[in-house]
Enzyme design. Structure first.
Site, mmCIF file in Angstrom:
data_model
loop_
_atom_site.group_PDB
_atom_site.id
_atom_site.type_symbol
_atom_site.label_atom_id
_atom_site.label_comp_id
_atom_site.label_asym_id
_atom_site.label_seq_id
_atom_site.Cartn_x
_atom_site.Cartn_y
_atom_site.Cartn_z
ATOM 1 N N ILE A 109 0.833 -1.199 0.000
ATOM 2 C CA ILE A 109 0.000 0.000 0.000
ATOM 3 C C ILE A 109 0.871 1.253 0.000
ATOM 4 O O ILE A 109 1.993 1.235 0.517
ATOM 5 C CB ILE A 109 -0.974 -0.004 1.208
ATOM 6 C CG1 ILE A 109 -1.971 1.159 1.122
ATOM 7 C CG2 ILE A 109 -0.234 -0.051 2.517
ATOM 8 C CD1 ILE A 109 -3.131 1.074 2.113
ATOM 9 N N CYS A 110 0.345 2.309 -0.594
ATOM 10 C CA CYS A 110 0.909 3.653 -0.543
ATOM 11 C C CYS A 110 2.264 3.704 -1.267
ATOM 12 O O CYS A 110 2.343 3.442 -2.452
ATOM 13 C CB CYS A 110 0.993 4.107 0.910
ATOM 14 S SG CYS A 110 1.276 5.859 1.167
ATOM 15 N N HIS A 111 3.337 4.066 -0.564
ATOM 16 C CA HIS A 111 4.676 4.131 -1.145
ATOM 17 C C HIS A 111 5.382 2.772 -1.081
ATOM 18 O O HIS A 111 6.504 2.639 -1.564
ATOM 19 C CB HIS A 111 5.527 5.164 -0.403
ATOM 20 C CG HIS A 111 5.107 6.580 -0.639
ATOM 21 N ND1 HIS A 111 4.011 7.145 -0.012
ATOM 22 C CD2 HIS A 111 5.622 7.541 -1.433
ATOM 23 C CE1 HIS A 111 3.884 8.398 -0.402
ATOM 24 N NE2 HIS A 111 4.846 8.671 -1.271
ATOM 25 N N TRP A 130 0.242 5.192 -4.054
ATOM 26 C CA TRP A 130 0.153 6.629 -3.875
ATOM 27 C C TRP A 130 0.523 7.245 -5.223
ATOM 28 O O TRP A 130 1.434 6.747 -5.901
ATOM 29 C CB TRP A 130 1.121 7.064 -2.768
ATOM 30 C CG TRP A 130 1.000 8.509 -2.435
ATOM 31 C CD1 TRP A 130 1.871 9.495 -2.787
ATOM 32 C CD2 TRP A 130 -0.047 9.143 -1.706
ATOM 33 N NE1 TRP A 130 1.426 10.700 -2.312
ATOM 34 C CE2 TRP A 130 0.248 10.513 -1.638
ATOM 35 C CE3 TRP A 130 -1.219 8.678 -1.100
ATOM 36 C CZ2 TRP A 130 -0.573 11.431 -1.004
ATOM 37 C CZ3 TRP A 130 -2.032 9.595 -0.460
ATOM 38 C CH2 TRP A 130 -1.712 10.951 -0.410
ATOM 39 N N SER A 162 -2.790 -1.024 -3.093
ATOM 40 C CA SER A 162 -3.756 -0.003 -2.752
ATOM 41 C C SER A 162 -3.056 1.339 -2.636
ATOM 42 O O SER A 162 -1.827 1.398 -2.537
ATOM 43 C CB SER A 162 -4.448 -0.378 -1.440
ATOM 44 O OG SER A 162 -5.672 0.286 -1.293
#
Length: 181
Positions: A109-111, A130, A162
């Site tokens: 998820i994200c970075h 992200w 995500s």
């Protein structure tokens, strides 16, 4: 659903986004799995709530003490500092890559994809992240999509990705489903 399955959560000694660690952790526990906190150093890790220090969490093992063979799947939480550090640690990158080589599910998820980019594990995959990581993913051979959660089965393993904390409910559901097989 995950009875008896250990799931690795790979985080740096400092900089993991707390909610991206704690929410998937709870989801794994609620599904009957055993989350294990893995880092590059023993002791504890410092989480963050965006830029503010959050809680500390006890490390269950280091990348030198465990292997992908010990786990049914891997979670790579984000935060900016967390994956930025992990991608510079050869042992951490190898640990993440080993899940792909073993055909085991990975949720990121994200970075978090920065660690997978360094492991050369995203080529040919469709993922989200992200938004600032989109160009990095494309340059590494992935197809980037702007979606709440993306489950990619077009490779050696299931890869769940995500974008951000707002997407955690969908991310957790998809990750638990992937880990459940």
């Amino acid at each position: 659903m995950l009875q008896g399955k250990a799931i690795a959560f790979l985080v740096a000694p400092e900089g993991v986004e707390q909610v991206e660690l704690t929410e998937p952790w709870k989801a794994v526990e609620q599904a009957g799995g055993t989350p294990r906190l893995i880092s590059t150093e023993p002791g504890s890790v410092q989480a963050f709530n965006h830029l503010d220090r959050g809680d500390t969490f006890t490390v269950d093992g280091t990348v030198d003490e465990v292997s992908a063979a010990d786990f049914a799947g891997l979670v790579l939480p984000g935060g900016v500092a967390n994956p930025d550090f992990l991608r510079t640690q050869e042992r951490a990158v190898r640990f993440a890559k080993d899940f792909f080589d073993a055909g085991k599910p990975v949720a990121v998820i994200c970075h978090g994809p920065w660690t997978l980019i360094e492991a050369d594990a995203v080529r040919g995959r469709t993922m989200t992240s992200w938004p600032s990581v989109a160009t990095d993913l494309r340059n590494a051979g992935a197809t980037w999509v702007d979606e709440e959660v993306r489950v990619c089965t077009g490779g050696p393993n299931t890869l769940v990705s995500s974008r951000k904390p707002d997407d955690l409910k969908a991310f957790c559901q998809a990750a638990v489903a992937a880990f459940g097989g």
